[in-house]
Structures are given as C-alpha cells and as structure tokens.
Scaffold this motif. Structure first.
Motif, PDB file in Angstrom:
ATOM      1  N   HIS A  68       0.832  -1.210   0.000  1.00 55.54           N
ATOM      2  CA  HIS A  68       0.000   0.000   0.000  1.00 55.54           C
ATOM      3  C   HIS A  68       0.864   1.257   0.000  1.00 55.54           C
ATOM      4  CE1 HIS A  68      -3.250  -2.758   0.982  1.00 55.54           C
ATOM      5  NE2 HIS A  68      -4.115  -1.774   0.855  1.00 55.54           N
ATOM      6  N   THR A  69       1.878   1.261   0.845  1.00 58.16           N
ATOM      7  CA  THR A  69       2.718   2.452   0.956  1.00 58.16           C
ATOM      8  C   THR A  69       3.579   2.641  -0.285  1.00 58.16           C
ATOM      9  OG1 THR A  69       2.798   2.170   3.361  1.00 58.16           O
ATOM     10  CG2 THR A  69       4.462   3.590   2.358  1.00 58.16           C
ATOM     11  N   GLY A  70       4.186   1.567  -0.772  1.00 55.08           N
ATOM     12  CA  GLY A  70       5.044   1.672  -1.947  1.00 55.08           C
ATOM     13  C   GLY A  70       4.298   2.166  -3.167  1.00 55.08           C
ATOM     14  N   ILE A  71       3.124   1.615  -3.422  1.00 53.09           N
ATOM     15  CA  ILE A  71       2.328   2.053  -4.576  1.00 53.09           C
ATOM     16  C   ILE A  71       1.943   3.520  -4.436  1.00 53.09           C
ATOM     17  CG2 ILE A  71       0.098   1.772  -5.733  1.00 53.09           C
ATOM     18  CD1 ILE A  71       0.325  -1.226  -5.140  1.00 53.09           C
ATOM     19  N   ALA A  72       1.512   3.918  -3.238  1.00 55.03           N
ATOM     20  CA  ALA A  72       1.107   5.310  -3.021  1.00 55.03           C
ATOM     21  C   ALA A  72       2.273   6.267  -3.259  1.00 55.03           C
ATOM     22  CB  ALA A  72       0.557   5.477  -1.607  1.00 55.03           C
ATOM     23  N   LEU A  73       3.456   5.916  -2.773  1.00 55.85           N
ATOM     24  CA  LEU A  73       4.612   6.791  -2.941  1.00 55.85           C
ATOM     25  C   LEU A  73       5.006   6.921  -4.408  1.00 55.85           C
ATOM     26  CD1 LEU A  73       6.842   5.573   0.038  1.00 55.85           C
ATOM     27  CD2 LEU A  73       5.561   7.719  -0.108  1.00 55.85           C
ATOM     28  N   ALA A 106      12.168   5.547  -2.268  1.00 52.88           N
ATOM     29  CA  ALA A 106      11.578   4.914  -1.083  1.00 52.88           C
ATOM     30  C   ALA A 106      10.413   4.022  -1.477  1.00 52.88           C
ATOM     31  CB  ALA A 106      11.123   5.977  -0.088  1.00 52.88           C
ATOM     32  N   GLY A 107       9.588   4.494  -2.421  1.00 50.19           N
ATOM     33  CA  GLY A 107       8.434   3.715  -2.855  1.00 50.19           C
ATOM     34  C   GLY A 107       8.821   2.402  -3.501  1.00 50.19           C
ATOM     35  N   VAL A 108       9.797   2.442  -4.411  1.00 49.10           N
ATOM     36  CA  VAL A 108      10.232   1.218  -5.092  1.00 49.10           C
ATOM     37  C   VAL A 108      10.859   0.242  -4.094  1.00 49.10           C
ATOM     38  CG1 VAL A 108      11.861   0.284  -6.787  1.00 49.10           C
ATOM     39  CG2 VAL A 108      10.546   2.349  -7.317  1.00 49.10           C
ATOM     40  N   SER A 109      11.698   0.754  -3.203  1.00 51.93           N
ATOM     41  CA  SER A 109      12.348  -0.092  -2.206  1.00 51.93           C
ATOM     42  C   SER A 109      11.326  -0.794  -1.319  1.00 51.93           C
ATOM     43  CB  SER A 109      13.293   0.751  -1.348  1.00 51.93           C
ATOM     44  OG  SER A 109      13.808   0.008  -0.268  1.00 51.93           O
ATOM     45  N   ILE A 110      10.342  -0.038  -0.838  1.00 48.16           N
ATOM     46  CA  ILE A 110       9.336  -0.597   0.067  1.00 48.16           C
ATOM     47  C   ILE A 110       8.387  -1.521  -0.682  1.00 48.16           C
ATOM     48  CG2 ILE A 110       7.342   0.031   1.489  1.00 48.16           C
ATOM     49  CD1 ILE A 110       8.930   2.553   2.307  1.00 48.16           C
ATOM     50  N   LEU A 111       8.041  -1.167  -1.905  1.00 49.13           N
ATOM     51  CA  LEU A 111       7.133  -2.004  -2.694  1.00 49.13           C
ATOM     52  C   LEU A 111       7.727  -3.375  -2.959  1.00 49.13           C
ATOM     53  CD1 LEU A 111       4.519  -2.317  -4.407  1.00 49.13           C
ATOM     54  CD2 LEU A 111       5.826  -1.382  -6.337  1.00 49.13           C
ATOM     55  N   LEU A 112       8.994  -3.412  -3.332  1.00 49.74           N
ATOM     56  CA  LEU A 112       9.647  -4.671  -3.679  1.00 49.74           C
ATOM     57  C   LEU A 112      10.217  -5.397  -2.468  1.00 49.74           C
ATOM     58  CD1 LEU A 112      11.595  -3.588  -6.895  1.00 49.74           C
ATOM     59  CD2 LEU A 112       9.350  -4.702  -6.747  1.00 49.74           C
ATOM     60  N   LEU A 275      -8.286   7.897  -2.629  1.00 48.70           N
ATOM     61  CA  LEU A 275      -7.654   6.578  -2.553  1.00 48.70           C
ATOM     62  C   LEU A 275      -6.138   6.707  -2.434  1.00 48.70           C
ATOM     63  CD1 LEU A 275      -7.734   3.499  -2.709  1.00 48.70           C
ATOM     64  CD2 LEU A 275      -7.708   3.700  -5.215  1.00 48.70           C
ATOM     65  N   LEU A 276      -5.541   7.586  -3.240  1.00 42.30           N
ATOM     66  CA  LEU A 276      -4.094   7.772  -3.198  1.00 42.30           C
ATOM     67  C   LEU A 276      -3.637   8.238  -1.819  1.00 42.30           C
ATOM     68  CD1 LEU A 276      -1.314   7.985  -4.555  1.00 42.30           C
ATOM     69  CD2 LEU A 276      -1.931  10.318  -5.245  1.00 42.30           C
ATOM     70  N   GLY A 277      -4.319   9.234  -1.280  1.00 44.15           N
ATOM     71  CA  GLY A 277      -3.909   9.770   0.005  1.00 44.15           C
ATOM     72  C   GLY A 277      -4.102   8.808   1.159  1.00 44.15           C
ATOM     73  N   GLY A 283      -3.251   0.378   4.605  1.00 45.87           N
ATOM     74  CA  GLY A 283      -2.246  -0.599   5.003  1.00 45.87           C
ATOM     75  C   GLY A 283      -2.091  -0.666   6.511  1.00 45.87           C
ATOM     76  N   ILE A 284      -2.065   0.495   7.166  1.00 50.48           N
ATOM     77  CA  ILE A 284      -1.976   0.531   8.629  1.00 50.48           C
ATOM     78  C   ILE A 284      -3.201  -0.130   9.249  1.00 50.48           C
ATOM     79  CG2 ILE A 284      -1.963   2.021  10.652  1.00 50.48           C
ATOM     80  CD1 ILE A 284      -0.364   4.051   9.106  1.00 50.48           C
ATOM     81  N   MET A 285      -4.373   0.175   8.702  1.00 50.13           N
ATOM     82  CA  MET A 285      -5.599  -0.374   9.278  1.00 50.13           C
ATOM     83  C   MET A 285      -5.638  -1.893   9.174  1.00 50.13           C
ATOM     84  SD  MET A 285      -8.572   2.457   8.415  1.00 50.13           S
ATOM     85  CE  MET A 285      -8.106   2.754   6.709  1.00 50.13           C
ATOM     86  N   PHE A 286      -5.162  -2.441   8.050  1.00 50.05           N
ATOM     87  CA  PHE A 286      -5.093  -3.906   7.943  1.00 50.05           C
ATOM     88  C   PHE A 286      -4.137  -4.467   8.981  1.00 50.05           C
ATOM     89  CE2 PHE A 286      -3.025  -7.760   6.476  1.00 50.05           C
ATOM     90  CZ  PHE A 286      -4.118  -8.584   6.202  1.00 50.05           C
ATOM     91  N   LEU A 287      -2.967  -3.855   9.089  1.00 56.54           N
ATOM     92  CA  LEU A 287      -1.962  -4.332  10.040  1.00 56.54           C
ATOM     93  C   LEU A 287      -2.517  -4.347  11.459  1.00 56.54           C
ATOM     94  CD1 LEU A 287       0.983  -5.056  10.881  1.00 56.54           C
ATOM     95  CD2 LEU A 287       1.402  -2.576  10.992  1.00 56.54           C
ATOM     96  N   LEU A 288      -3.111  -3.236  11.890  1.00 57.75           N
ATOM     97  CA  LEU A 288      -3.609  -3.143  13.258  1.00 57.75           C
ATOM     98  C   LEU A 288      -4.901  -3.927  13.457  1.00 57.75           C
ATOM     99  CD1 LEU A 288      -2.895   0.622  14.054  1.00 57.75           C
ATOM    100  CD2 LEU A 288      -1.555  -1.395  14.701  1.00 57.75           C
ATOM    101  N   PHE A 289      -5.604  -4.228  12.376  1.00 59.50           N
ATOM    102  CA  PHE A 289      -6.801  -5.051  12.482  1.00 59.50           C
ATOM    103  C   PHE A 289      -6.436  -6.504  12.785  1.00 59.50           C
ATOM    104  CE2 PHE A 289     -10.336  -7.519  10.503  1.00 59.50           C
ATOM    105  CZ  PHE A 289     -11.369  -7.069  11.328  1.00 59.50           C
ATOM    106  N   VAL A 290      -5.400  -7.002  12.132  1.00 61.81           N
ATOM    107  CA  VAL A 290      -4.998  -8.390  12.372  1.00 61.81           C
ATOM    108  C   VAL A 290      -4.038  -8.505  13.549  1.00 61.81           C
ATOM    109  CG1 VAL A 290      -5.380  -9.038   9.972  1.00 61.81           C
ATOM    110  CG2 VAL A 290      -3.098  -8.291  10.685  1.00 61.81           C
TER     111      VAL A 290
END
Length: 307
Positions: A68-73, A106-112, A275-277, A283-290
């Motif tokens: 989520h973060t990589g794509i957004a960046l 940063a986006g490419v690094s985090i995405l991959l 959606l972009l913002g 991504g955070i909400m999924f992480l903290l949900f599980v």
C-alpha cells in the motif's frame, strides 16, 4: 466528513487561538470520555474468539503495509505530489525534484522489499527535507507515514520480499521489537488523526465550510436542519476522539474496522485522490486489524524482525 479536507478545497490558516475556546475544550473532554469508555470495554468485554483468530494473518501485515505504501509513494511521485493531493511539488524548484526522487526511491524499495530499511530511512528523512518547501503543519499532518517508516525499519517487509531472498539480517533484534513497532505505527496514526481533526475542522471552521460548499453531498446535516457549524464541530470531535482512542491502544481492532468503512465510503465521493492519500492508511488499518498489539506469541512470532 472524516476525510482530509485540505485535499479538496482551498487552504485557510489554522486558528490555533481557538484551542482555548470552549467548543474545542468540550471536544477534548468528550474525547477523554471516549478513551475511558474504550478502556472499560477493553478490560470488561471479552473479545470474540473469531476476532482473535485474525492474528493468524499477522505475517501478511508487513507485506500489505509495504504494498500500500510503496504504490502510493510511486504514484504520488509520478504526479508531482508528496504523499497526498494537497502537497504539490512541481513548483518547488530543484528541492522539489530531490523530494520526488527520494519519494520514488523509497516507494520502489518498500514495494519490492528490496533494501527495505534503507527505503524506510529515506522515507523518514523525506519528512524532514520536505519541511523546507512546505510547512511544519502540513508535514506533521502526515505523521502516520513516519510510523510506517519506523515499523518497516524495525520489522522489515517480512517473508515475501527480495530482502528475504537475499538473506538480509535485521540490524536490530529482540523480543520487544514487534511491540515497539506496532506501538509506533499505532500512536503516530492516532496522533495524525487527532491533529487533522484540529487543523481541518475544530481550529479551521472556514476550511471545513468551504468543503461543504464545494461538495454539498457530504453535508448530511442540511436535510435535517442542523447548522454547518454544529456539524463541523461534531465531525471534528468524532475524529479527535477516534485519533486519541487509537493512540491509547484501546479497542484497536473495532476502531480499525470502523475507520476502514468510513474511508471506503468517502472514495465514492472524492475518487482516486482520496484513494491515493489514504492508501498507506489502509495498510496501517489492515496491520492493526490483524495485529492490534504484540501480547500473544502468535503476533510476536509473525512480526519478529526479519529481512
């Protein structure tokens, strides 16, 4: 009206002198009451077994957050934005170009999941660099991004990453790392939510009113005769309460579910900029949900520092 108002209307200066006004003071009192209620629920209402079973998906938390973060960046950098639709970089000169390059790297690094910790460090540094062409307030409103950077630096991108294939070892290890990483991302998301409630609603009524004029479909108060001022105060108070409850660590999983529903509904009004913002926040909400905390062995094992 819990979306980020500044993304969709003209800016107005935040009126910090209103912090001492009785409506804002009342909003804080109600937010503290909400924390108290959440605390009572957390310690007196047993969580359903089906909800606790969601922890089996905790191992996918770093992956989901990274995607989520990589794509957004990357998309934001392509469109000349820093994180969100309101922060335009194209008119910031050479420094603006540096910011976009840092954001894309940063986006490419985090995405991959490739040199993830270096990408997370660049992401954290980006907020500091961006304070020069933008304002401290505008960067502070994006503080959940810092929480993501800290989490990914501590935990990594998890088992589904190029770093894992390369056998990268974490620079910091310890039993308390999963708890610390989740705490950072949760507290900073809560702070960011509460701070936006202040700068976009409770301390900036003209800004919120301009959004209601530009997007009357979100003015749910008008059909029932509620004044705009009361509706803005109520929306800001709810957002402030949600942010402080998130930061407190109480009933995190239900709050993440409510937040995901609210953010999804606003997509139908504001479209792809929304959606972009909000993509990193999803991504955070999924992480903290599980994995709302690291109190169980299952979460600690799933989120132990890895590549």
């Amino acid at each position: 009206m819990l979306e980020h108002v500044k993304w969709f209307t003209d800016p107005f200066p935040t009126q910090y002198d209103r912090l001492l006004s009785w409506p804002v003071a009342l909003a804080f009192v109600l937010a503290l009451v909400a924390i108290g209620v959440a605390y009572w629920i957390q310690h007196n209402v047993p969580e359903p077994a089906a909800a606790r079973a969601l922890e089996r998906f905790a191992r996918y938390g770093p992956l989901t957050l990274g995607l989520h973060t990589g794509i957004a960046l990357i998309v934001a950098a392509i469109f000349g934005l820093l994180f969100v639709p309101s922060l335009h970089v194209e008119d910031k000169g050479a420094l603006g170009g540096v910011i976009l390059v840092m954001e894309a790297i940063a986006g490419v690094s985090i995405l991959l999941g490739l040199a993830t910790r270096a990408g997370a460090a660049i992401l954290a540094l980006l907020g500091v660099v961006a304070m020069q062409p933008f304002t401290f307030e505008s960067i502070l409103e994006q503080v959940p991004i810092l929480g993501i950077a800290i989490f990914l630096f501590l935990i990594g991108r998890g088992p589904f990453s190029f770093d894992r294939m390369r056998g990268v070892r974490p620079p910091i290890e310890g039993e308390d790392i999963p708890s610390a990483a989740l705490s950072f991302v949760r507290i900073l998301m809560g702070f960011g939510t509460a701070y936006n409630a202040l700068t976009e609603k409770l301390l900036n009524e003209p800004l919120a009113k301009s959004l209601l004029e530009r997007y009357p479909q979100v003015a749910l108060n008008r059909p029932v005769g509620v004044p705009d001022e009361a509706f803005i105060w109520l929306a800001g108070t709810i957002e402030l309460a949600l942010g402080l409850v998130i930061a407190s660590g109480q009933v995190t999983r239900p709050v993440m579910a409510v937040g995901a529903v609210l953010f999804t509904v606003t997509l139908f009004v504001f479209g792809w900029p929304e959606l972009l913002g909000h993509l990193p926040l999803f991504g955070i909400m999924f992480l903290l949900f599980v994995a709302p905390n690291a109190d169980t062995w299952r979460v600690r094992r799933a989120l132990r520092p890895a590549s």
